[in-house]
Design a protein around this motif. Sequence first.
Motif, short mmCIF file in Angstrom:
data_model
loop_
_atom_site.label_atom_id
_atom_site.label_comp_id
_atom_site.label_asym_id
_atom_site.label_seq_id
_atom_site.Cartn_x
_atom_site.Cartn_y
_atom_site.Cartn_z
N PRO A 33 0.88 -1.47 -0.51
CA PRO A 33 0.16 -0.27 0.02
C PRO A 33 0.68 1.32 0.06
O PRO A 33 1.90 0.99 0.81
CB PRO A 33 -0.86 -0.55 0.79
CG PRO A 33 0.16 -1.29 2.45
CD PRO A 33 0.54 -1.64 1.35
N HIS A 78 0.24 3.81 0.39
CA HIS A 78 0.43 4.92 1.57
C HIS A 78 0.97 4.49 3.06
O HIS A 78 1.95 5.83 3.82
CB HIS A 78 -1.88 5.16 2.80
CG HIS A 78 -1.96 3.99 3.26
ND1 HIS A 78 -1.63 4.02 4.82
CD2 HIS A 78 -2.78 2.96 2.63
CE1 HIS A 78 -2.19 2.12 5.35
NE2 HIS A 78 -2.38 2.43 3.85
N GLU A 79 1.45 3.29 3.26
CA GLU A 79 2.22 2.86 4.60
C GLU A 79 3.60 3.52 3.85
O GLU A 79 4.71 4.93 5.30
CB GLU A 79 2.59 1.61 4.30
CG GLU A 79 1.38 0.85 4.78
CD GLU A 79 1.43 -0.64 5.33
OE1 GLU A 79 3.10 -1.07 5.13
OE2 GLU A 79 1.30 -1.54 5.40
N GLN A 118 3.57 7.94 4.90
CA GLN A 118 3.84 7.83 6.25
C GLN A 118 5.16 7.61 6.96
O GLN A 118 5.43 8.90 7.59
CB GLN A 118 2.97 6.66 7.24
CG GLN A 118 1.20 7.05 6.73
CD GLN A 118 0.30 6.31 7.41
OE1 GLN A 118 0.47 5.51 8.39
NE2 GLN A 118 -1.26 6.69 7.90
N GLU A 150 -5.16 11.99 1.53
CA GLU A 150 -4.98 10.09 1.79
C GLU A 150 -6.74 10.41 0.56
O GLU A 150 -7.49 9.88 1.10
CB GLU A 150 -5.94 9.48 2.48
CG GLU A 150 -5.23 7.76 2.01
CD GLU A 150 -4.73 6.97 3.05
OE1 GLU A 150 -3.91 5.89 2.79
OE2 GLU A 150 -4.85 6.94 3.90
N THR A 180 -6.65 5.22 -2.09
CA THR A 180 -5.87 3.86 -1.08
C THR A 180 -5.04 2.94 -2.25
O THR A 180 -5.67 1.48 -2.01
CB THR A 180 -6.29 3.23 -0.03
OG1 THR A 180 -7.54 2.39 -0.57
CG2 THR A 180 -7.05 4.08 0.89
N VAL A 182 -2.45 11.88 -2.26
CA VAL A 182 -1.98 10.60 -2.40
C VAL A 182 -3.24 10.29 -3.23
O VAL A 182 -4.50 10.20 -2.95
CB VAL A 182 -1.90 9.08 -1.32
CG1 VAL A 182 -1.75 8.01 -1.44
CG2 VAL A 182 -0.74 9.43 -0.14
#
Length: 237
Positions: A96, A98-99, A102, A123, A126, A160
């Motif tokens: 993913p 977004h990991e 972050q 976001e 995803t 994102v």
Amino acid sequence: MAISKRHLADTSTSQDAVRAAREHDFTHAASHELRTPLTVIRVASDLLGHDDGLSCSSRRSLERIQAAVGDMEAILDALLLLARAEDCALEYVDFPVHEVVQQELARVRPALQARGLSLQWAEEATPIVHAPPRVLQVILGNLLANAVRFTDCGEVRVRVCADRVLVEDTGIGMDAQALAQAHVAFFCARAGAAGGPGLGLPVAHRLAVRCGWSIQLESTLGHGTCASIVFAQSAQA
């Protein structure tokens, strides 16, 4: 004696291969050789930062040293990753987006705070991409470092979306001529600007191409820049 076009083409191909091999060897060797002195500078500057007797001007100088070391370490990571990709295939996995975003936001927050810049992040989707996660870390880290370096006041915004990650800033921006040269090694949009040697974005661009991605830039002089990592069509929302 006439030289055939085929012979010329074979000679040109051979020369290109030799140049590519030399570039690879230099990239790999230089990255390793520079790692040790950079580590020494990093450790020494971190220790110096704990000295409560530093004047305000000395502390500002120290922060610039630490920021420059961070930029150089990011470039070395990119160069080593590029060299490793040429030696052997990188490991592709589904992850993913977004990991990674972050993680890189957490890494850049101290630099944002030191410059008095705010961070906005959203976001809107995803996405999951099939790629080496380290490649996205290096590319995104470079774009965030550029946003911080060339923004004197205001904010950095990260979004994102389903097929891309956008990094926008309220910095100095670029005119059309500078924008056209942004992927050229050693080019800097602002003469005398503090920061890296102008290698980060070109190397990040080459890494993106290896994954089938692209880096798109939009900029207005005096109003900021928007850099996008556009994923391949295989990205899943």
